[in-house]
Design a protein around this motif. Structure first.
Motif, PDB file in Angstrom:
ATOM      1  N   ILE A  18       0.902  -1.273  -0.030  1.00 36.44           N
ATOM      2  CA  ILE A  18      -0.068   0.007   0.091  1.00 36.44           C
ATOM      3  C   ILE A  18       1.035   1.222  -0.033  1.00 36.44           C
ATOM      4  O   ILE A  18       1.568   1.164   0.621  1.00 36.44           O
ATOM      5  N   GLY A  19       0.626   2.144  -0.921  1.00 38.00           N
ATOM      6  CA  GLY A  19       1.531   3.367  -1.061  1.00 38.00           C
ATOM      7  C   GLY A  19       0.667   4.673  -0.836  1.00 38.00           C
ATOM      8  O   GLY A  19      -0.454   4.641  -0.994  1.00 38.00           O
ATOM      9  N   ARG A  20       1.430   5.608  -0.747  1.00 33.53           N
ATOM     10  CA  ARG A  20       0.910   7.015  -0.458  1.00 33.53           C
ATOM     11  C   ARG A  20       1.173   7.946  -1.619  1.00 33.53           C
ATOM     12  O   ARG A  20       2.026   7.527  -2.476  1.00 33.53           O
ATOM     13  N   VAL A 213      -3.858   0.224  -8.339  1.00 30.30           N
ATOM     14  CA  VAL A 213      -4.807   1.148  -8.608  1.00 30.30           C
ATOM     15  C   VAL A 213      -4.407   2.239  -7.865  1.00 30.30           C
ATOM     16  O   VAL A 213      -3.986   2.048  -6.906  1.00 30.30           O
ATOM     17  N   TYR A 214      -4.777   3.551  -8.398  1.00 28.09           N
ATOM     18  CA  TYR A 214      -4.375   4.903  -7.702  1.00 28.09           C
ATOM     19  C   TYR A 214      -5.488   5.750  -7.647  1.00 28.09           C
ATOM     20  O   TYR A 214      -6.215   5.888  -8.616  1.00 28.09           O
ATOM     21  N   LEU A 215      -5.689   6.042  -6.644  1.00 26.06           N
ATOM     22  CA  LEU A 215      -6.992   6.937  -6.404  1.00 26.06           C
ATOM     23  C   LEU A 215      -6.466   8.644  -6.724  1.00 26.06           C
ATOM     24  O   LEU A 215      -5.541   9.113  -6.058  1.00 26.06           O
ATOM     25  N   LEU A 216      -7.255   9.190  -7.435  1.00 27.45           N
ATOM     26  CA  LEU A 216      -7.205  10.648  -7.863  1.00 27.45           C
ATOM     27  C   LEU A 216      -7.721  11.614  -6.664  1.00 27.45           C
ATOM     28  O   LEU A 216      -7.447  12.765  -6.551  1.00 27.45           O
ATOM     29  N   ASN A 217      -9.147  11.122  -6.541  1.00 27.97           N
ATOM     30  CA  ASN A 217      -9.853  11.867  -5.550  1.00 27.97           C
ATOM     31  C   ASN A 217     -11.007  10.823  -4.958  1.00 27.97           C
ATOM     32  O   ASN A 217     -11.341   9.977  -5.708  1.00 27.97           O
ATOM     33  N   LEU A 228      -9.151   3.532  -0.134  1.00 26.53           N
ATOM     34  CA  LEU A 228      -8.223   4.440  -0.608  1.00 26.53           C
ATOM     35  C   LEU A 228      -8.840   5.662  -0.272  1.00 26.53           C
ATOM     36  O   LEU A 228      -9.993   6.135  -0.701  1.00 26.53           O
ATOM     37  N   GLU A 229      -7.923   6.674   0.428  1.00 27.27           N
ATOM     38  CA  GLU A 229      -8.250   8.108   0.499  1.00 27.27           C
ATOM     39  C   GLU A 229      -7.403   9.205   0.116  1.00 27.27           C
ATOM     40  O   GLU A 229      -6.018   8.812   0.317  1.00 27.27           O
TER      41      GLU A 229
END
Length: 299
Positions: A18-20, A213-217, A228-229
């Motif tokens: 899990i990444g930031r 998967v990467y969250l934009l907003n 994811l936040e």
């Protein structure tokens, strides 16, 4: 074209890391860099991910104007989320990339390009936000002829969830027999996903692909377990041990999903070049200085 996806039970890929999306400074530009970090060096074949903006652009403030610069050995890709950018390159391409569009550059043996908001956009003012992705090329393709693709938002095939609360735009690769318009050099899937609160969807992932998967907003729960936040956990990297992943929207959200077959070759990088050896990096710098990557004047 829009199609409705069927929801079938599947074995979910477990989570590898899990990444930031913490902020870094790139000259005058502050942006998020979820790849590489201390914990996630790369997700082969993806070697860099920058999330820039949202920036408020005006005549008094335009931090994102990248003048002519070279690339070799990989594919620099832009997913534009908000605003518009002008692309120019040494192949003679010039195009205005607008919100939702994707530009996919195959640098190959060498290309010089420039990108930034048009003067009209700067004078009018607006919000600029996007993703810059570096996709590696295998050694046998690092010196191929360069190429540029620009595909518009409205032309991508769209897959909808059964509840119609999740919309997946297939940029590259394939999802449920819907194919992306981008022609790729390696086996890659790239989707832009819009999730409404309460929406659910499952994404099938080829067993040979590494994926994330990467969250934009917004806020989205992955595999009914990890949330994811923004400013917290924004990236999830998966093991290759299942058939896919599940999404559930907690808030209206936008995500980027990427998967690809690992290249599994040595990586040597310096500035705008991605090669296999230090010698090849020195050759790239020399070729650029000698004008072998073409020419692009400043504007």
């Amino acid at each position: 074209m829009e199609t409705i996806a069927n929801t079938n039970a599947m074995k979910l890929n477990t989570i590898k890391a899990i990444g930031r999306g913490d902020f870094v400074n790139m000259g005058p530009i502050e942006l998020r860099q979820p790849i590489p970090t201390r914990t996630i060096k790369n997700i082969d074949p993806f070697i860099l991910l920058h999330h820039y903006g949202p920036y408020e652009i005006s005549a008094d403030s335009n931090p994102f104007d990248l003048g002519p610069h070279p690339h070799r050995g990989f594919e620099p890709i832009t997913f534009l989320i908000q605003g518009e950018q002008l692309h120019r390159d040494s192949l003679g391409n010039e195009s205005v990339v607008k919100a939702g569009d994707v530009q996919w550059t195959t640098a190959g043996r060498g290309i010089i390009h420039a990108e930034g908001p048009r003067n009209e956009f700067v004078e009018k003012g607006g919000t600029l936000e996007g993703i810059q992705l570096w996709l590696n090329l295998p050694a046998k393709k690092k010196m191929m002829q360069p190429n540029y693709q620009h595909e518009k938002h409205e032309n991508f095939n769209v897959v909808l969830s059964e509840d119609r609360k999740v919309e997946v735009r297939v940029v590259a690769g394939e999802l449920n027999d819907n194919f992306g318009r981008i022609q790729t050099q390696t086996s890659v899937n790239a989707y832009i996903i819009d999730v409404k609160a309460g929406g659910r969807f499952q994404i099938e992932i080829p067993k040979t692909h590494q994926s994330f998967v990467y969250l934009l907003n917004g806020s989205t729960t992955i595999n009914d377990s990890e949330v994811l936040e923004l400013n917290k956990n924004q990236l999830i990297y998966f093991n290759q041990d299942g058939e896919g992943i599940s999404l559930k929207g907690n808030l209206d959200s936008k995500l980027l999903f990427l998967s690809g077959e690992p290249i599994d070759e040595p990586i040597a990088t310096y500035g705008p070049y991605v090669m296999n050896t230090q010698t090849e990096l020195l050759e790239a710098m020399k070729d650029y200085q000698m004008g072998k990557m073409g020419f692009l004047p400043s504007k």
